[in-house]
Write a protein that holds these residues in place. Structure first.
Motif, PDB file in Angstrom:
ATOM      1  N   ALA A   9      34.875  43.527  37.349  1.00 39.82           N
ATOM      2  CA  ALA A   9      35.412  44.461  38.376  1.00 39.82           C
ATOM      3  C   ALA A   9      34.453  45.595  38.617  1.00 39.82           C
ATOM      4  CB  ALA A   9      36.600  45.450  37.415  1.00 39.82           C
ATOM      5  N   LEU A  10      33.428  45.728  37.874  1.00 39.10           N
ATOM      6  CA  LEU A  10      32.321  46.827  38.105  1.00 39.10           C
ATOM      7  C   LEU A  10      31.320  46.136  39.170  1.00 39.10           C
ATOM      8  CD1 LEU A  10      31.203  49.396  38.143  1.00 39.10           C
ATOM      9  CD2 LEU A  10      30.018  48.703  35.753  1.00 39.10           C
ATOM     10  N   PHE A  11      31.108  44.770  38.960  1.00 41.25           N
ATOM     11  CA  PHE A  11      30.234  44.061  39.842  1.00 41.25           C
ATOM     12  C   PHE A  11      30.762  43.959  41.279  1.00 41.25           C
ATOM     13  CE2 PHE A  11      28.685  40.564  42.584  1.00 41.25           C
ATOM     14  CZ  PHE A  11      27.365  40.578  42.221  1.00 41.25           C
ATOM     15  N   LEU A  12      32.233  43.877  41.520  1.00 42.61           N
ATOM     16  CA  LEU A  12      32.966  43.749  42.689  1.00 42.61           C
ATOM     17  C   LEU A  12      32.808  44.988  43.169  1.00 42.61           C
ATOM     18  CD1 LEU A  12      35.847  41.213  41.810  1.00 42.61           C
ATOM     19  CD2 LEU A  12      33.609  40.792  43.009  1.00 42.61           C
ATOM     20  N   LEU A  78      23.183  41.674  38.280  1.00 38.41           N
ATOM     21  CA  LEU A  78      23.919  40.679  37.897  1.00 38.41           C
ATOM     22  C   LEU A  78      25.168  40.744  37.075  1.00 38.41           C
ATOM     23  CD1 LEU A  78      23.616  37.809  36.019  1.00 38.41           C
ATOM     24  CD2 LEU A  78      22.354  38.724  34.286  1.00 38.41           C
ATOM     25  N   GLY A  79      26.097  40.081  37.475  1.00 38.69           N
ATOM     26  CA  GLY A  79      27.656  40.342  36.936  1.00 38.69           C
ATOM     27  C   GLY A  79      27.888  39.029  36.175  1.00 38.69           C
ATOM     28  N   ARG A  80      29.348  39.395  35.399  1.00 36.72           N
ATOM     29  CA  ARG A  80      30.007  38.025  35.033  1.00 36.72           C
ATOM     30  C   ARG A  80      31.171  37.922  36.090  1.00 36.72           C
ATOM     31  NH1 ARG A  80      30.950  36.788  29.733  1.00 36.72           N
ATOM     32  NH2 ARG A  80      32.089  34.958  30.503  1.00 36.72           N
ATOM     33  N   PHE A  81      31.307  36.457  36.498  1.00 33.40           N
ATOM     34  CA  PHE A  81      32.392  36.391  37.370  1.00 33.40           C
ATOM     35  C   PHE A  81      33.592  35.771  36.978  1.00 33.40           C
ATOM     36  CE2 PHE A  81      34.021  34.054  41.141  1.00 33.40           C
ATOM     37  CZ  PHE A  81      33.930  34.962  42.179  1.00 33.40           C
ATOM     38  N   ASP A  82      33.253  34.776  35.896  1.00 35.82           N
ATOM     39  CA  ASP A  82      34.467  34.412  35.196  1.00 35.82           C
ATOM     40  C   ASP A  82      34.269  33.840  33.940  1.00 35.82           C
ATOM     41  OD1 ASP A  82      33.589  31.936  35.910  1.00 35.82           O
ATOM     42  OD2 ASP A  82      34.618  31.375  37.668  1.00 35.82           O
TER      43      ASP A  82
END
Length: 180
Positions: A9-12, A78-82
Motif C-alpha cells: 500500500a505504501l509503495f503504491l 523497493l517494495g513488497r508486491f505480493d
C-alpha cells in the motif's frame, strides 16, 4: 532487506505520487517487478521458513544493488508486491537502466546460495512509464510482462514494449509526412 521494503500500500502510494511528479518534471519512471520462481516448491521442500529466507535474501540483494554507487543518481524504491514478489521503482531512469538493473539482480540471485541446499531464481519484468499513463495501466503492463517471463520458464527478464496508443502514432505519422 525485506523488513526495509515498503509494504504494498505504501509503495503504491509513493508510485502514484511519482507518476504525478513525472507529469510535471518529465523525469522517467521505470518499474522492475521481481517474482521468486517456484517459491511454492521452496516452501514444500524447506518449509515456510525456507520460503521466507529466500524472500529475505532476494530483498537484501535488491536493496544492496540499489545502494550501489552505479544507481545512486536514480531514486530507487523497493517494495513488497505480493506473497512472492518485490517491486522496484527507479525515478529518473530510462527503460535501458531498468533492463540493466534487472539483469544484475537476476544474475546475482541465480548465483547465490541461500542455504547449503537452497538456490532460487527470479523472473523480472521491466516497464517504463509513458507520459499520461495511469499508475494502474503501468502496473497492469508490468504484471502482464512478468507472467510472460514466468510462462517461458522463469530465471529471465522480459521488457514491456507495448506500442504507443493509435492516436499518438497517427499524430506522429502525420507530422512526419508533412516534413517529407
Amino acid at each position: 532487506m525485506l523488513e526495509a521494503a515498503l509494504g504494498r500500500a505504501l509503495f503504491l502510494e509513493r508510485l502514484e505520487s511519482a507518476v504525478v511528479r513525472a507529469a510535471a518534471d518529465g523525469r522517467g519512471i521505470v518499474l522492475c517487478l521481481l517474482d521468486v520462481d517456484q517459491l511454492r516448491n521452496v516452501n514444500d521442500r524447506h518449509g515456510q521458513a525456507g520460503g521466507d529466507a529466500a524472500l529475505r535474501a532476494v530483498a537484501a540483494r535488491v536493496g544492496a544493488a540499489l545502494d550501489d554507487a552505479r544507481w545512486s543518481t536514480l531514486e530507487g524504491l523497493l517494495g513488497r508486491f505480493d506473497g512472492d514478489g518485490l517491486i522496484v521503482m527507479l525515478r529518473g531512469a530510462r527503460l535501458r537502466d531498468g533492463e540493466e538493473l534487472a539483469e544484475e539482480l537476476r544474475s546475482h540471485v541465480a548465483g547465490a546460495s541461500i542455504a547449503p541446499d537452497l538456490h532460487v531464481t527470479v523472473s523480472v519484468a521491466v516497464a517504463a512509464h509513458r507520459p499520461g499513463e495511469s499508475t494502474d495501466s503501468l502496473l497492469a503492463r508490468t504484471e502482464k510482462t512478468l507472467h510472460l517471463a514466468k510462462q517461458f520458464g522463469g530465471d529471465r527478464i522480459e521488457t514491456a514494449r507495448t506500442p504507443e496508443p493509435r492516436e499518438r502514432r497517427a499524430r506522429t505519422t502525420s507530422i512526419d509526412s508533412l516534413r517529407a
